[in-house]
Design a protein around this motif. Structure first.
Motif, PDB file in Angstrom:
ATOM      1  N   VAL A  66      -8.228 -15.154  45.837  1.00 24.44           N
ATOM      2  CA  VAL A  66      -9.240 -15.868  46.810  1.00 24.44           C
ATOM      3  C   VAL A  66      -8.832 -16.118  48.316  1.00 24.44           C
ATOM      4  O   VAL A  66      -9.673 -15.863  49.067  1.00 24.44           O
ATOM      5  CB  VAL A  66      -9.840 -17.249  45.975  1.00 24.44           C
ATOM      6  CG1 VAL A  66     -10.590 -17.845  47.263  1.00 24.44           C
ATOM      7  CG2 VAL A  66     -10.395 -16.923  44.875  1.00 24.44           C
ATOM      8  N   GLY A  67      -7.383 -16.214  48.239  1.00 16.94           N
ATOM      9  CA  GLY A  67      -7.155 -16.369  49.614  1.00 16.94           C
ATOM     10  C   GLY A  67      -7.550 -15.401  50.696  1.00 16.94           C
ATOM     11  O   GLY A  67      -7.524 -14.188  50.337  1.00 16.94           O
ATOM     12  N   GLY A  68      -7.924 -16.206  51.926  1.00 21.48           N
ATOM     13  CA  GLY A  68      -8.188 -15.269  52.942  1.00 21.48           C
ATOM     14  C   GLY A  68      -9.725 -14.569  52.934  1.00 21.48           C
ATOM     15  O   GLY A  68     -10.139 -13.753  53.382  1.00 21.48           O
ATOM     16  N   MET A  69     -10.484 -15.303  51.965  1.00 20.34           N
ATOM     17  CA  MET A  69     -11.829 -14.707  51.758  1.00 20.34           C
ATOM     18  C   MET A  69     -11.773 -13.134  51.327  1.00 20.34           C
ATOM     19  O   MET A  69     -12.684 -12.525  51.632  1.00 20.34           O
ATOM     20  CB  MET A  69     -12.641 -14.661  52.828  1.00 20.34           C
ATOM     21  CG  MET A  69     -12.920 -16.496  53.130  1.00 20.34           C
ATOM     22  SD  MET A  69     -13.730 -17.257  51.653  1.00 20.34           S
ATOM     23  CE  MET A  69     -15.528 -16.554  51.643  1.00 20.34           C
ATOM     24  N   ASN A  74     -12.653  -7.339  50.953  1.00 22.83           N
ATOM     25  CA  ASN A  74     -12.343  -6.015  50.215  1.00 22.83           C
ATOM     26  C   ASN A  74     -12.275  -6.527  48.779  1.00 22.83           C
ATOM     27  O   ASN A  74     -11.372  -6.711  48.181  1.00 22.83           O
ATOM     28  CB  ASN A  74     -10.733  -5.736  50.621  1.00 22.83           C
ATOM     29  CG  ASN A  74     -10.287  -4.300  49.907  1.00 22.83           C
ATOM     30  OD1 ASN A  74     -10.791  -3.946  49.123  1.00 22.83           O
ATOM     31  ND2 ASN A  74      -9.316  -3.622  50.467  1.00 22.83           N
ATOM     32  N   ALA A  75     -13.538  -6.263  48.254  1.00 25.89           N
ATOM     33  CA  ALA A  75     -13.924  -6.623  46.986  1.00 25.89           C
ATOM     34  C   ALA A  75     -13.018  -5.950  45.825  1.00 25.89           C
ATOM     35  O   ALA A  75     -12.748  -6.535  44.870  1.00 25.89           O
ATOM     36  CB  ALA A  75     -15.495  -6.461  46.602  1.00 25.89           C
ATOM     37  N   ASP A  76     -12.790  -4.423  45.969  1.00 26.55           N
ATOM     38  CA  ASP A  76     -11.876  -3.841  45.234  1.00 26.55           C
ATOM     39  C   ASP A  76     -10.479  -4.306  45.250  1.00 26.55           C
ATOM     40  O   ASP A  76      -9.859  -4.315  43.800  1.00 26.55           O
ATOM     41  CB  ASP A  76     -11.821  -2.379  45.743  1.00 26.55           C
ATOM     42  CG  ASP A  76     -13.167  -1.770  45.309  1.00 26.55           C
ATOM     43  OD1 ASP A  76     -14.087  -2.038  44.525  1.00 26.55           O
ATOM     44  OD2 ASP A  76     -13.542  -0.630  46.137  1.00 26.55           O
ATOM     45  N   LEU A  77     -10.033  -4.667  46.123  1.00 31.83           N
ATOM     46  CA  LEU A  77      -8.754  -5.235  46.145  1.00 31.83           C
ATOM     47  C   LEU A  77      -8.704  -6.655  45.702  1.00 31.83           C
ATOM     48  O   LEU A  77      -7.808  -6.774  44.708  1.00 31.83           O
ATOM     49  CB  LEU A  77      -8.020  -5.367  47.647  1.00 31.83           C
ATOM     50  CG  LEU A  77      -6.545  -5.892  47.568  1.00 31.83           C
ATOM     51  CD1 LEU A  77      -5.703  -5.354  46.996  1.00 31.83           C
ATOM     52  CD2 LEU A  77      -6.340  -5.921  49.157  1.00 31.83           C
ATOM     53  N   TYR A  78      -9.738  -7.390  45.674  1.00 26.62           N
ATOM     54  CA  TYR A  78      -9.621  -8.905  45.034  1.00 26.62           C
ATOM     55  C   TYR A  78      -9.710  -8.499  43.578  1.00 26.62           C
ATOM     56  O   TYR A  78      -9.054  -9.267  42.995  1.00 26.62           O
ATOM     57  CB  TYR A  78     -10.911  -9.355  45.753  1.00 26.62           C
ATOM     58  CG  TYR A  78     -11.228 -10.783  44.860  1.00 26.62           C
ATOM     59  CD1 TYR A  78     -10.378 -11.919  44.882  1.00 26.62           C
ATOM     60  CD2 TYR A  78     -12.452 -10.750  44.286  1.00 26.62           C
ATOM     61  CE1 TYR A  78     -11.045 -12.939  44.028  1.00 26.62           C
ATOM     62  CE2 TYR A  78     -12.836 -11.754  43.365  1.00 26.62           C
ATOM     63  CZ  TYR A  78     -12.045 -13.065  43.626  1.00 26.62           C
ATOM     64  OH  TYR A  78     -12.255 -14.182  42.793  1.00 26.62           O
TER      65      TYR A  78
END
Length: 150
Positions: A66-69, A74-78
Motif C-alpha cells: 500500500v505504501g506510496g499509493m 502501478n497496479a501490477d507491481l502492487y
C-alpha cells in the motif's frame, strides 16, 4: 498495550474455543518497533487465540504494497507485492494492526481481520470468514471527507 491499556476483562480467553489459527502481519512502518510486535502477540494470547508465526515477521516483515499509493500508480507491481507477502502465510486467516495492511491481505485472498475486530468482537470461527469490503479504506476516507466538508 500490556502495561498501559490491557484488554477488556470480559474478552480474556474469548478465543480459546476458536477453530482458527492466525498468522500475524507486522506492518512495515513498525518494522523496528518491537513494542508493537510484542503487543499484538500478547493481545492474541490474552484473547486465547492460536497463532502460527509465518516467514518475514517483525524487523524482517515485508510490505503489504500500500505504501506510496502504489496501487494507484502501478497496479501490477502492487498485486505482485501483495502476492509475495501473502505467499509467506501458513494459514488462511491473518491479523493486522494496520487498516491498509488488512485490506491488502484480503485482496491477496486471505481472511483478513484487524486486531480491534477480535478485541471488540465475539469468538471468531472459520465460519465467520468473509470478504469485508472492496474499498474499505477508500470508503472511510470519502465518508470522512463528506462529513468534514459539511
Amino acid at each position: 498495550m500490556k502495561e498501559e491499556i490491557g484488554i477488556p476483562k470480559d474478552k480474556k480467553d474469548i478465543g480459546k474455543d476458536s477453530d482458527v489459527i492466525f498468522n500475524i502481519h507486522d506492518s512495515c512502518p513498525t518494522r523496528y518497533v518491537t513494542s508493537h510486535h510484542d503487543s499484538i502477540r500478547w493481545v492474541l494470547s490474552q484473547l486465547g487465540y492460536k497463532v502460527e508465526e509465518m516467514a518475514n515477521i517483525r524487523e524482517n516483515t515485508r510490505c503489504c504494497g500500500v505504501g506510496g499509493m502504489l496501487g494507484c500508480i502501478n497496479a501490477d507491481l502492487y498485486k505482485r507485492i501483495v502476492d509475495r507477502r501473502v505467499s509467506d502465510a501458513t494459514q488462511d486467516h491473518i491479523i493486522s494492526y494496520c487498516g491498509s495492511c488488512r485490506g491488502s491481505m484480503e485482496l491477496g485472498g486471505l481472511d483478513s481481520l484487524h486486531i480491534l475486530q477480535l478485541i471488540h468482537g465475539s469468538c471468531y470461527y472459520k465460519k465467520d470468514a468473509k470478504k469485508r469490503s472492496d474499498n474499505y479504506g477508500l470508503h472511510n476516507r470519502l465518508e470522512a471527507k463528506r462529513r468534514v466538508s459539511k
